[in-house]
Design an enzyme around this catalytic site. Structure first.
Site, PDB file in Angstrom:
ATOM      1  N   HIS A  26      57.395 -12.758  49.297  1.00  0.00           N
ATOM      2  CA  HIS A  26      56.674 -12.518  50.552  1.00  0.00           C
ATOM      3  C   HIS A  26      55.173 -12.255  50.347  1.00  0.00           C
ATOM      4  O   HIS A  26      54.614 -11.266  50.789  1.00  0.00           O
ATOM      5  CB  HIS A  26      57.342 -11.459  51.440  1.00  0.00           C
ATOM      6  N   HIS A  80      67.490   1.649  51.029  1.00  0.00           N
ATOM      7  CA  HIS A  80      66.343   1.008  51.679  1.00  0.00           C
ATOM      8  C   HIS A  80      66.867  -0.246  52.381  1.00  0.00           C
ATOM      9  O   HIS A  80      67.596  -1.028  51.778  1.00  0.00           O
ATOM     10  CB  HIS A  80      65.341   0.659  50.568  1.00  0.00           C
ATOM     11  N   GLU A  82      65.266  -2.884  53.677  1.00  0.00           N
ATOM     12  CA  GLU A  82      64.578  -4.175  53.611  1.00  0.00           C
ATOM     13  C   GLU A  82      65.584  -5.232  53.119  1.00  0.00           C
ATOM     14  O   GLU A  82      66.430  -4.948  52.264  1.00  0.00           O
ATOM     15  CB  GLU A  82      63.361  -4.085  52.670  1.00  0.00           C
ATOM     16  N   ASP A  84      65.776  -7.576  51.042  1.00  0.00           N
ATOM     17  CA  ASP A  84      66.011  -7.877  49.623  1.00  0.00           C
ATOM     18  C   ASP A  84      67.014  -6.920  48.989  1.00  0.00           C
ATOM     19  O   ASP A  84      67.497  -7.163  47.889  1.00  0.00           O
ATOM     20  CB  ASP A  84      64.696  -7.934  48.817  1.00  0.00           C
ATOM     21  N   HIS A 147      58.501   2.505  50.473  1.00  0.00           N
ATOM     22  CA  HIS A 147      57.372   2.158  51.309  1.00  0.00           C
ATOM     23  C   HIS A 147      57.770   1.939  52.775  1.00  0.00           C
ATOM     24  O   HIS A 147      56.954   1.468  53.580  1.00  0.00           O
ATOM     25  CB  HIS A 147      56.698   0.885  50.744  1.00  0.00           C
ATOM     26  N   ASP A 166      62.457   0.764  45.318  1.00  0.00           N
ATOM     27  CA  ASP A 166      61.255  -0.045  45.061  1.00  0.00           C
ATOM     28  C   ASP A 166      60.233   0.672  44.165  1.00  0.00           C
ATOM     29  O   ASP A 166      59.399   0.012  43.526  1.00  0.00           O
ATOM     30  CB  ASP A 166      60.575  -0.436  46.381  1.00  0.00           C
ATOM     31  N   TYR A 192      52.752  -5.365  41.730  1.00  0.00           N
ATOM     32  CA  TYR A 192      53.765  -4.902  42.683  1.00  0.00           C
ATOM     33  C   TYR A 192      53.273  -3.642  43.393  1.00  0.00           C
ATOM     34  O   TYR A 192      53.355  -3.509  44.613  1.00  0.00           O
ATOM     35  CB  TYR A 192      55.078  -4.619  41.945  1.00  0.00           C
ATOM     36  N   HIS A 223      63.769  -3.425  41.353  1.00  0.00           N
ATOM     37  CA  HIS A 223      63.222  -4.703  40.869  1.00  0.00           C
ATOM     38  C   HIS A 223      62.757  -4.521  39.436  1.00  0.00           C
ATOM     39  O   HIS A 223      62.146  -3.505  39.104  1.00  0.00           O
ATOM     40  CB  HIS A 223      62.003  -5.141  41.688  1.00  0.00           C
TER      41      HIS A 223
HETATM   42 FE   FE2 Z   1      60.988  -2.810  49.978  1.00  0.00          FE
HETATM   43 FE   FE2 Z   2      62.423  -4.346  47.270  1.00  0.00          FE
END
Ligand code: FE2
Ligand code: FE2
Ligand code: FMN
Length: 396
Positions: A26, A80, A82, A84, A147, A166, A192, A223
């Site tokens: 992204h 989280h 998000e 991903d 985040h 993250d 990142y 990640h």
């Molecule tokens: Fe994230």
């Molecule tokens: Fe992530």
């Protein structure tokens, strides 16, 4: 089918997915691919921490299946929402029908709003609460805005291990699962951080306060590789990036059509370097903007150049400016330069933006009409020297 087994400590496995061909996460430039990490805990209760990105559910379930029948999973921890990390919960529930999803209050809200129509068996956990798994346990710590607002991390005190989501993550696909097996992790970690985390640096510092004094041996992010050595070094880097990331260095970024602004950029760069300040240079038309952003985060001076295009900065530089803003550049020196043909305008817009972003100091812009002369290039060099001296002064 996959058979790679990664046991981090007894009964705690990495079961994530590797995205070898990812080049753009992204907008974050990922020349070396990426990973979505999930972790499986085998204890009296079977627990999965986080899931993986769209199209990777099969890899996740295959990895889990080499260790245990997924139907035995009791808890799916959602740190989280998000996509991903949360896309595979629906797939996981098909193979783990008795599992409960453990998440924060906002996590529950975000899950329901992100996957309309899916019925999640959710158990909401409070900040600071613990969940016994048998011999081990998890303590959930909410870290809002690192985040996203719903984000939490999970600490396993018995192993002094944290699942940090993250935070402390990077996008890199590698045959190795541990950071100490990878030599050059600094730039991907920085990229990142600057692209995804730096905007919320204050929230990172708050999160650090929350876990102050908590003993930490292993960090398992969502990640990239796992941190099991030099934990103090990595937390120190994160702390520095969240407070004052600037080093005694500068970066020149520019975009040009007919190369006049490029000539100016190189002369300015030479000027900065001539006073002993390392200066990097990026042509924003040829680079992922996130790559220049990573360099800008650690630069004390950011020098932005653009030719004037219809009274405005040329598009690549205009597009880069929000990346600068999101670094919260309040301790940086800023300057703008560029070539124009008649009325100009690019450097005026850029200079105002640098001021709006609250750069601590913004120089008067440097303009050249059409092609720079030798005299103009000398002015550019001297402009660079002035910037370089200001950087030096800030560190003396
Ligand atoms: Fe994230
Ligand atoms: Fe992530
Ligand atoms: C599409 C286009 C639009 C331009 N618009 C302006 C303008 O509004 N005002 C101006 O002063 N110059 C304008 N120029 C002139 C350029 O700014 C000038 O040629 C400059 O020297 C180009 O710098 P470069 O060699 O770094 O691309 C325009 C040039 C192009 C190609």
């Amino acid at each position: 089918m996959t058979s790679e087994k990664v046991e981090i400590v007894k009964g705690v496995y990495w079961v994530g997915a590797i995205d070898w061909t990812l080049r753009d996460f992204h907008g974050l430039w990922t020349p070396r691919g990426g990973t979505y990490n999930a972790y499986l805990i085998i204890d009296e209760k079977i627990t999965l921490i986080d899931t993986v990105a769209p199209n990777f559910s099969k890899e996740l379930i295959d990895r889990i299946s080499t260790i245990i029948d997924p139907a035995k999973i009791d808890y799916l921890i959602c740190q989280h929402v998000e996509p991903d990390h949360s896309t595979s919960y629906a797939d996981m529930l098909k193979v783990a029908p008795k599992a409960k999803i453990i998440t924060s209050m906002r996590g529950a809200e975000f899950l329901e709003k992100s996957y309309p129509g899916v019925k999640f068996p959710i158990k909401i956990v409070e900040d600071g609460s613990s969940l016994g798994l048998g011999k081990r346990s998890l303590t959930f710590v909410q870290i809002p805005m690192v985040h996203w607002p719903e984000t939490m991390i999970s600490y396993m005190p018995e192993e002094q291990l944290v699942f940090s989501n993250d935070a402390f993550g990077m996008q890199i696909a590698s045959p190795y699962r541990y950071a100490d097996q990878i030599d050059d992790w600094y730039e991907p970690l920085r990229a990142y951080y600057s692209y995804i985390v730096r905007w919320n640096a204050a929230a990172v510092l708050k999160a650090f306060k929350k876990i102050e004094g908590v003993p930490l041996k292993i960090i398992c992010p969502s990640h990239g590789p796992i941190w099991r050595k030099n934990i103090d070094q990595i937390t120190e880097i994160y702390h520095r990036w969240s407070s004052s990331p600037e080093k005694e260095q500068a970066v020149v970024v520019y975009s040009t059509i007919w190369k006049s602004t490029k000539q100016m950029a190189y002369a300015i760069r030479e000027g900065i370097a001539s006073v002993g300040v390392p200066a990097d240079i990026y042509n924003l038309e040829e680079e992922y903007l996130s790559r220049a952003q990573g360099a800008a985060m650690e630069a004390k001076a950011v020098v932005v150049g653009a030719m004037t295009y219809n009274i405005d900065p040329y598009y690549p530089t205009a597009a880069f400016m929000p990346y600068l803003k999101h670094l919260r550049p309040t301790s940086k020196i800023g300057a703008a330069f560029g070539s124009y043909g008649w009325g100009g305008g690019a450097t005026k817009v850029l200079t105002q933006q640098l001021k709006d972003f609250k750069f601590s100091e913004v120089l008067e812009p440097l303009d050249v009409q059409f092609r720079p002369t030798e005299e103009d290039l000398k002015r550019c060099f001297e402009y660079g020297q002035e910037i370089g001296r200001k950087v030096k002064a800030a560190f003396s």
